[in-house]
Design an enzyme around this catalytic site. Sequence first.
Site, PDB file in Angstrom:
ATOM      1  CB  ALA A 105      -0.825   0.027   1.087  1.00 20.07           C
ATOM      2  CB  SER A 108      -1.470   3.742  -3.419  1.00 18.02           C
ATOM      3  OG  SER A 108      -1.406   2.768  -4.491  1.00 18.02           O
ATOM      4  N   PRO A 114      -4.733   5.719   1.640  1.00 17.85           N
ATOM      5  CG  PRO A 114      -6.545   5.547   3.121  1.00 17.85           C
ATOM      6  CD  PRO A 114      -6.400   5.913   1.748  1.00 17.85           C
ATOM      7  CG  ASP A 115      -0.030   2.835   5.212  1.00 16.04           C
ATOM      8  OD1 ASP A 115      -0.755   3.343   6.154  1.00 16.04           O
ATOM      9  OD2 ASP A 115       1.192   2.873   5.100  1.00 16.04           O
ATOM     10  CG  PHE A 116      -3.939  -2.034   4.743  1.00 13.02           C
ATOM     11  CD1 PHE A 116      -5.281  -2.391   4.779  1.00 13.02           C
ATOM     12  CD2 PHE A 116      -3.522  -2.077   3.484  1.00 13.02           C
ATOM     13  CE1 PHE A 116      -6.105  -2.536   3.858  1.00 13.02           C
ATOM     14  CE2 PHE A 116      -4.117  -2.482   2.431  1.00 13.02           C
ATOM     15  CZ  PHE A 116      -5.560  -2.666   2.599  1.00 13.02           C
ATOM     16  NE  ARG A 117      -0.957  -5.211   9.064  1.00 13.29           N
ATOM     17  CZ  ARG A 117      -1.379  -5.323   7.814  1.00 13.29           C
ATOM     18  NH1 ARG A 117      -0.964  -4.777   6.894  1.00 13.29           N
ATOM     19  NH2 ARG A 117      -2.137  -6.332   7.784  1.00 13.29           N
ATOM     20  CD  GLN A 187       1.637  -7.232   0.391  1.00  9.98           C
ATOM     21  OE1 GLN A 187       1.215  -7.667   1.434  1.00  9.98           O
ATOM     22  NE2 GLN A 187       2.444  -6.393   0.239  1.00  9.98           N
ATOM     23  CG  ASN A 188      -0.940  -1.966  -3.413  1.00  7.58           C
ATOM     24  OD1 ASN A 188      -0.887  -2.379  -2.228  1.00  7.58           O
ATOM     25  ND2 ASN A 188      -0.314  -1.151  -3.815  1.00  7.58           N
ATOM     26  CG  ASP A 190      -4.174   0.643  -5.599  1.00 12.68           C
ATOM     27  OD1 ASP A 190      -3.761   0.326  -6.447  1.00 12.68           O
ATOM     28  OD2 ASP A 190      -3.499   1.325  -4.540  1.00 12.68           O
ATOM     29  CG  HIS A 207      -3.535  -9.525  -1.235  1.00  9.34           C
ATOM     30  ND1 HIS A 207      -2.907  -8.602  -0.100  1.00  9.34           N
ATOM     31  CD2 HIS A 207      -2.564 -10.396  -0.934  1.00  9.34           C
ATOM     32  CE1 HIS A 207      -1.978  -9.428   0.749  1.00  9.34           C
ATOM     33  NE2 HIS A 207      -1.607 -10.579   0.038  1.00  9.34           N
ATOM     34  CB  CYS A 224     -24.757 -19.882  -7.189  1.00  5.97           C
ATOM     35  SG  CYS A 224     -24.950 -17.951  -7.769  1.00  5.97           S
ATOM     36  CB  THR A 286       4.821  -4.218   1.514  1.00  4.12           C
ATOM     37  OG1 THR A 286       4.069  -5.191   2.399  1.00  4.12           O
ATOM     38  CG2 THR A 286       6.205  -4.653   1.218  1.00  4.12           C
ATOM     39  CB  SER A 287       4.079  -3.523   7.124  1.00  2.00           C
ATOM     40  OG  SER A 287       3.081  -4.352   6.658  1.00  2.00           O
TER      41      SER A 287
HETATM   42  P1  OAD Z   1       0.938  -1.727   5.320  1.00  2.00           P
HETATM   43  O1  OAD Z   1      -0.192  -0.671   5.511  1.00  2.00           O
HETATM   44  O2  OAD Z   1       0.860  -2.947   6.194  1.00  2.00           O
HETATM   45  O3  OAD Z   1       2.291  -1.116   4.961  1.00  2.00           O
HETATM   46  C1  OAD Z   1       2.681  -0.215   4.219  1.00  2.00           C
HETATM   47  C2  OAD Z   1       4.110   0.027   4.507  1.00  2.00           C
HETATM   48  O4  OAD Z   1       4.478   1.266   3.621  1.00  2.00           O
HETATM   49  C3  OAD Z   1       4.460   0.617   5.909  1.00  2.00           C
HETATM   50  O5  OAD Z   1       5.618  -0.089   6.306  1.00  2.00           O
HETATM   51  C4  OAD Z   1       4.592   2.230   5.934  1.00  2.00           C
HETATM   52  O6  OAD Z   1       5.595   2.593   6.556  1.00  2.00           O
HETATM   53  C5  OAD Z   1       4.980   2.250   4.215  1.00  2.00           C
HETATM   54  N1  OAD Z   1       4.801   3.484   3.335  1.00  2.00           N
HETATM   55  C6  OAD Z   1       3.431   4.262   3.692  1.00  2.00           C
HETATM   56  N2  OAD Z   1       3.801   5.131   2.665  1.00  2.00           N
HETATM   57  C7  OAD Z   1       4.936   5.031   1.927  1.00  2.00           C
HETATM   58  C8  OAD Z   1       5.654   5.884   0.946  1.00  2.00           C
HETATM   59  N3  OAD Z   1       5.047   6.917   0.698  1.00  2.00           N
HETATM   60  N4  OAD Z   1       6.915   5.751   0.692  1.00  2.00           N
HETATM   61  C9  OAD Z   1       7.361   4.526   1.635  1.00  2.00           C
HETATM   62  N5  OAD Z   1       7.090   3.675   2.398  1.00  2.00           N
HETATM   63  C10 OAD Z   1       5.731   4.071   2.805  1.00  2.00           C
HETATM   64  O7  OAD Z   1       0.463  -2.324   4.028  1.00  2.00           O
HETATM   65  P2  OAD Z   1       0.744  -3.810   3.132  1.00  2.00           P
HETATM   66  O8  OAD Z   1       1.997  -4.128   3.394  1.00  2.00           O
HETATM   67  O9  OAD Z   1       0.316  -3.416   1.696  1.00  2.00           O
HETATM   68  O10 OAD Z   1      -4.827  -7.131   2.830  1.00  2.00           O
HETATM   69  O11 OAD Z   1      -0.416  -4.634   3.652  1.00  2.00           O
HETATM   70  C11 OAD Z   1      -0.680  -5.978   3.277  1.00  2.00           C
HETATM   71  C12 OAD Z   1      -1.968  -6.175   3.481  1.00  2.00           C
HETATM   72  O12 OAD Z   1      -2.371  -6.176   4.584  1.00  2.00           O
HETATM   73  C13 OAD Z   1      -2.962  -5.553   2.395  1.00  2.00           C
HETATM   74  O13 OAD Z   1      -2.862  -5.967   1.225  1.00  2.00           O
HETATM   75  C14 OAD Z   1      -4.274  -5.791   2.999  1.00  2.00           C
HETATM   76  C15 OAD Z   1      -4.045  -5.813   4.468  1.00  2.00           C
HETATM   77  O14 OAD Z   1      -4.815  -6.596   5.397  1.00  2.00           O
HETATM   78  C16 OAD Z   1      -6.132  -7.068   2.397  1.00  2.00           C
HETATM   79  O15 OAD Z   1      -6.644  -6.236   2.058  1.00  2.00           O
HETATM   80  C17 OAD Z   1      -6.407  -8.590   1.678  1.00  2.00           C
HETATM   81 ZN    ZN Z   2     -25.361 -16.738  -5.851  1.00  2.00          ZN
END
Ligand code: OAD
Ligand code: ZN
Length: 422
Positions: A105, A108, A114-117, A187-188, A190, A207, A224, A286-287
């Site tokens: 995330a 983007s 917004p990202d997730f964590r 994993q995104n 969007d 994902h 179905c 990604t985290s």
């Molecule tokens: P996370 O939100 O867990 O991690 C995003 C990482 O990117 C964090 O370490 C942030 O510090 C970093 N970050 C944010 N903006 C940044 C930027 N502009 N430049 C550099 N680093 C940046 O998101 P994901 O790792 O993608 O699953 O999360 C994995 C999965 O967890 C997602 O696909 C989602 C969620 O549950 C589903 O929706 C199925």
């Molecule tokens: Zn159905």
Amino acid sequence: MSFSAKDLLADADFEQPPQVVNTQSQNETDSKDQIALFDSDSDLSEGEMEQLTLSDNNEYPDSQYYLQEKIDHPELNIVKDSSIDSLVELIKTRDFKNIIVMTGAGVSTTVGIPDFRSPETGLYHNLERFNLPSPEDMFDLDYFLYNPEPFYILVKDLYPGKIQPSKTHYFIRLLADKGLLRRHYTQNIDTLERVAGIPDELLVESHGSFHTAHCVGIRDKPGCHKEYSKQYIKEKINAKEVPYCTECGGLVKPDIVFFGEELPQKFFDCYFEDFQKCDLLLVFGTSLTVQPFCNLIDFASIDTPRCLINNRLAGVTGHPRKGFDFSGSFQKYRRDIFYKGNCDDGSTILAKSMGLEDELNELIARESKKFQKPVVNNDENKDDEVKKEETDKKESDEVKTNEDKSNKNNTGEDKINEESKK
Ligand code: OAD
Ligand code: ZN
């Protein structure tokens, strides 16, 4: 973390990586769970990861042995150190032609998604209004079947609109155009990779995505699996309705992978060969906390350079064959790079080192035109979505103008007339 030097050597010679499975014991899971999405609970804190990135960390009993090994055998140092400059130097001397890019995330956030964590801004820190048992339940299949409303309320905001991809997306597109991209694992959900023009065959939406939707049934009654379009879901969501299947009455869910669901088949068809062939791994934003995606980095061969571009540390485990080793002290080869910063800045540095900076800027300038409002009113050249947005706006403007007019005309007499109508 009590591996002996002997274990380390044995592990370091390890050529065949383990299968992508979760870390629960085999007895606890059935075979279906082994390929389902789940949150890793074994990740280290940032402080612990920082400790493990120090070359002279004493936490790790065999680090001195490994560091000495690299002094005796300098060829084990694929890169000089873990700085991005070391990778830039390497890129200038080697032709990488099978680059794999993994994203999360963080690629983007610069375009407003917004990202997730991330603390404060991450989606999981802003879900209080839904009163979920835990934030991850928003994307949990069992919870969804029990209570789908929170997801659909949230999805209205998440639904991919007319957002322009980030510089990082275009950098990946350029790698594809140049024939340097082996595959892009994202994993995104969007769909900005598609918008940026990364071809479908080079893309693994690990994902899933909002592109299509299927009937998933209701609690205790399987669906179905009838396919529904993005448009169907969008219409229902805009009308603040939960989309149900017209065939069996099940819930219709966009094909994004929820916790407890299997990843798309393409992921399993591609990853093993891809990572064997990979000559440079770039991991952006990604985290690395969600399995099995985060395990992918372990499938690159043990001397393949890997670079994490993220604004905080991620993926460090202290294990001799799992995760990153930025210290060069617990894996056989020193090959891991960490660029702590913005994904788009990292992309700029990498593009420059590959001699692609000008082309990247030109590509972005060209693509940006698609997102600018058309100056000439040439309806035939607009896509349906733009036309619809314009019609909606026109209609709402007309309503507003009529309201304004009626407010202005609302003289005392009108008001009395209205009152008497009641
Ligand atoms: P996370 O939100 O867990 O991690 C995003 C990482 O990117 C964090 O370490 C942030 O510090 C970093 N970050 C944010 N903006 C940044 C930027 N502009 N430049 C550099 N680093 C940046 O998101 P994901 O790792 O993608 O699953 O999360 C994995 C999965 O967890 C997602 O696909 C989602 C969620 O549950 C589903 O929706 C199925
Ligand atoms: Zn159905």
